[in-house]
Every structure is written in C-alpha cells, then in structure tokens.
Design an enzyme around this catalytic site. Structure first.
Site, PDB file in Angstrom:
ATOM      1  N   LYS A   2       8.978  -2.812  -5.192  1.00 49.88           N
ATOM      2  CA  LYS A   2       8.721  -2.921  -3.752  1.00 49.88           C
ATOM      3  C   LYS A   2       7.291  -3.420  -3.521  1.00 49.88           C
ATOM      4  CE  LYS A   2       7.574   1.995  -3.632  1.00 49.88           C
ATOM      5  NZ  LYS A   2       8.085   3.328  -3.301  1.00 49.88           N
ATOM      6  N   TYR A  62     -26.088  -4.450   3.127  1.00 51.66           N
ATOM      7  CA  TYR A  62     -26.044  -3.876   4.470  1.00 51.66           C
ATOM      8  C   TYR A  62     -26.382  -2.391   4.446  1.00 51.66           C
ATOM      9  CZ  TYR A  62     -23.663  -8.087   6.121  1.00 51.66           C
ATOM     10  OH  TYR A  62     -23.348  -9.366   6.453  1.00 51.66           O
TER      11      TYR A  62
HETATM   12  C1  PLP Z   1       8.251   3.916  -4.628  1.00 48.05           C
HETATM   13  C2  PLP Z   1       9.417   4.690  -5.082  1.00 48.05           C
HETATM   14  C3  PLP Z   1       9.546   5.036  -6.433  1.00 48.05           C
HETATM   15  C4  PLP Z   1       8.481   4.733  -7.465  1.00 48.05           C
HETATM   16  O1  PLP Z   1       7.382   5.575  -7.297  1.00 48.05           O
HETATM   17  P1  PLP Z   1       6.148   5.567  -8.325  1.00 48.05           P
HETATM   18  O2  PLP Z   1       5.347   6.743  -7.960  1.00 48.05           O
HETATM   19  O3  PLP Z   1       5.413   4.284  -8.074  1.00 48.05           O
HETATM   20  O4  PLP Z   1       6.741   5.621  -9.661  1.00 48.05           O
HETATM   21  C5  PLP Z   1      10.703   5.695  -6.813  1.00 48.05           C
HETATM   22  N1  PLP Z   1      11.661   6.012  -5.913  1.00 48.05           N
HETATM   23  C6  PLP Z   1      11.555   5.713  -4.608  1.00 48.05           C
HETATM   24  C7  PLP Z   1      12.631   6.102  -3.664  1.00 48.05           C
HETATM   25  C8  PLP Z   1      10.435   5.060  -4.145  1.00 48.05           C
HETATM   26  O5  PLP Z   1      10.323   4.761  -2.851  1.00 48.05           O
END
Ligand code: PLP
Length: 356
Positions: free
Chosen positions: A35, A253
């Site tokens: 994702k 800054y």
């Molecule tokens: C993002 C996600 C994962 C993976 O999570 P990580 O902590 O990056 O391993 C697994 N299952 C779902 C439903 C997610 O949304």
C-alpha cells in the site's frame, strides 16, 4: 546537472527481506503489503524484488490495476475492501480479493452482478476498533457471507494494534479465537511485528509490510538488528557548500546551533521539501563518505548542515547518506519523533527514485 539528491530502491534487499519473512513464518503464505505506493518505494520499482510473494495487499483500486499491468496474475487483496458498488466492476474485472468489514459491503456484493466468485477476507474487530465485526457478531456475518452466491472463499482476518509493544497480541488473539470458534477456513492475522515476534499468530497467511522494506515495526532500529532485514531504500545527496564557523557562530534559521569551538560544516542538498523530517534535531545521525556524523541546526526546506569534524577530507561533492545502509531510517525517525514508515512514504515527488 540536476540537484544531487536521489533515492535508490534496492531490489536485492526487498528479495532478501521477503526471504526473512519466509524463514520467520515457514508454514504461512505471504501477502506482501505494498500500500501507499509500496511504502513510498514505487509499486513498479518494488515489484521485481517482491514477485516471489504469494499475493500482494494494498488499498487503492488503481494500484491494484497497475499491479496487473506489471504482469502480476496472482492474488491481490484490497485491505480496506471497496467503497462503492461501482468499485466491484473493477474488482471483478481484475479478479481482486476484498476485505469485508461491514454489512454495507455485504449488501453491495449481494446485489452486484459478478462474472466470478469473489474471494473475501472477513474482518473481525478484536480490539483495534477501526474496522470489522465484533467477535459476537462475527458468526452471523460469516453465515451471511457463506450464503451469498457471489462470494467464493472466505478467509478469517483481524489486525493487531500492539504487536510491536508491551500490550502484545494475547487479548486480541483470544477475542479472535472466541469469534472464529468453530468456523472453518484459512486465517490471516499477522502484520510485520506479529510475523517477527508472535509466531502463534502466523496461521495461513501473514501480512508483512514495513519489514519488507527493512524498517522496524516498533520504530526502534535495535529491535531488528539481528533479524537479517536490510534497508530497501537509500536517500542520498551531496555536500554543495562548506562553512568554517568560529566559536559563537550559528547556522541556519533560528540560529539553533551555536559553535562552541571552530567547526567545519557541510551544507547538504536535502531539506524538508524532499521528505527529510523538519523535526530532526541537532545530532540526528547522517553519513558523509560512508562515515557517520551528525546534523546541526534546523532543517530548512532545501538544505541541512552537517558536522564535518570527523570527516576532514569531505568537501563539495562528497557523498551524503540521509538514510540507508549506514544510517537506518528508524534512527532518523526516532530522532524526529516519528517512525520509519512515515519517512519512507513521505519521500517527496521532486526526489528522483531509481531501482538497482
Ligand atoms: C498496513 C497493513 C499491514 C502491514 O503492516 P506492517 O506494520 O507494515 O507490517 C498488514 N495488514 C493490514 C490490514 C494493513 O493495513
């Protein structure tokens, strides 16, 4: 010449990290979570390193379509499912699997016209309290799904809130067992933290995300030091200027750094508009010519300063690693009060990214 900043996606590291997942969960299939454009790496760049997975999990329909266009014919899971009835046309056309977490989605499936049975992951809310059916309502939802002709396989799913922390998974695992009691079917529970640290949650499919990219699920670099995971992204730039400060001089800054004694600083072409965290304080680790040193002063939009005391040979054109093999992204994140996940996802569009 373009500005010297760039990011590199390490294909071999992705493949190595997937192999680490396989060793950690040898009896489970793997949903490689890609994702957020493969956690900022770019779906097309990450795909070659992860193609030995059993399936890919993501959120956006267009990411799923892009994965099909890259030639992936295997399973694709939409982790939040679908949102509108019209989405099911694309789900059907591209043969995607969907998470189902509420009755509205079941109703949409019941009234859809699909060309093939839809595989679903029926989500139980075991304590995260974002999406899913409570354990008490789970069996009813499962029965309803099972009697829906448009639905094919039903995988039982939940998601952990504390697999990386002190609270752990036991309370959610118990809730899951209660809700799924007596229901046959494959199960998927484990994110990266549970894949690494809670083998009792592995079941049929694990769902690792951040560990595939060499990030620590807890945000603490030391927690994965012996795991065999390798960073899959290097953010690199160069020194574009050198300053010799006298005692009492300041840099940047807000004059947030004052030299206590004469010090040689390098100015790096990287700032918060490139995705480097503005909250990184003086002392955040950074490497110059492969040697670890520290940032000094406030991060600007396009530049940061680095202490060259320990790298006397480095001048304009010297290599700078913001994160990568010498400086873990989790260390930079921790110094900046965030997590590696966020930094990976936030590399700015103006930074050219290539895969090696
Ligand atoms: C993002 C996600 C994962 C993976 O999570 P990580 O902590 O990056 O391993 C697994 N299952 C779902 C439903 C997610 O949304």
């Amino acid at each position: 010449m373009p500005r010297p900043i760039s990011a590199t996606v390490h294909t071999a590291a992705l493949a190595n990290n997937l192999a680490v997942v396989r060793r950690a969960a040898p009896r489970s299939k793997v949903w490689a979570i890609v994702k957020a454009n493969a956690y900022g790496h770019g779906l097309a760049r990450a795909f070659p390193g992860l193609r030995a997975t059993d399936g890919f999990g993501l959120l956006d329909l267009d990411e799923a379509v892009r994965l099909r266009e890259l030639g992936w014919a295997g399973p694709i899971l939409l982790l939040e499912g679908f949102f509108k009835p019209v989405d099911l046309e694309i789900v059907d056309r591209y043969s995607l699997s969907v998470t189902v977490h509420c009755d509205d989605q079941l109703r949409m499936i019941e009234t859809a016209r699909l060309s093939r049975p839809l595989n679903v992951q029926l989500k139980m809310n075991t304590g995260m309290n974002r999406l899913g059916y409570t354990p008490e309502r789970y069996r009813t939802a499962w029965e309803r799904a099972r009697h829906t002709p448009a639905i094919g396989q039903i995988v039982l799913m939940t998601h952990f809130s504390d697999a990386d922390g002190a609270r752990g998974v036991q309370h959610q695992l118990a809730a899951f067992e209660r809700g799924a009691d007596g229901i046959a079917g494959a199960r998927t529970l484990a994110n990266s933290a549970a894949t690494l640290w809670h083998p009792a949650t592995h079941f049929d499919w694990v769902r690792p995300g951040v560990m595939l990219y060499g990030g620590s699920p807890s945000g603490v670099a030391a927690d994965i030091a012996t795991s065999g995971l390798e960073p899959s992204m290097t953010l690199a730039s160069e020194i574009i200027g050198v300053q010799n400060l006298a005692a009492g001089d300041t840099v940047g800054y807000g004059s947030r750094f004052t030299a206590e004694r004469p010090v040689r600083l390098g100015i790096v072409a990287c700032g918060y508009a490139d995705g480097y965290p503005r909250h990184a304080p003086t002392g955040t680790p950074i490497a110059v010519n492969g040697i670890r040193t520290r940032t000094v002063g406030r991060v600007s939009m396009d530049m940061i300063a680095v202490d060259l005391s320990t790298v006397p040979d480095a001048g304009v054109g010297a290599d700078v690693e913001l994160w990568g093999p010498n400086v873990s992204i989790d260390e930079v994140a921790q110094a900046s009060d965030t997590i590696g996940y966020e930094l990976m996802c936030a590399v700015a569009p103006r930074v050219p990214i290539r895969a090696d």
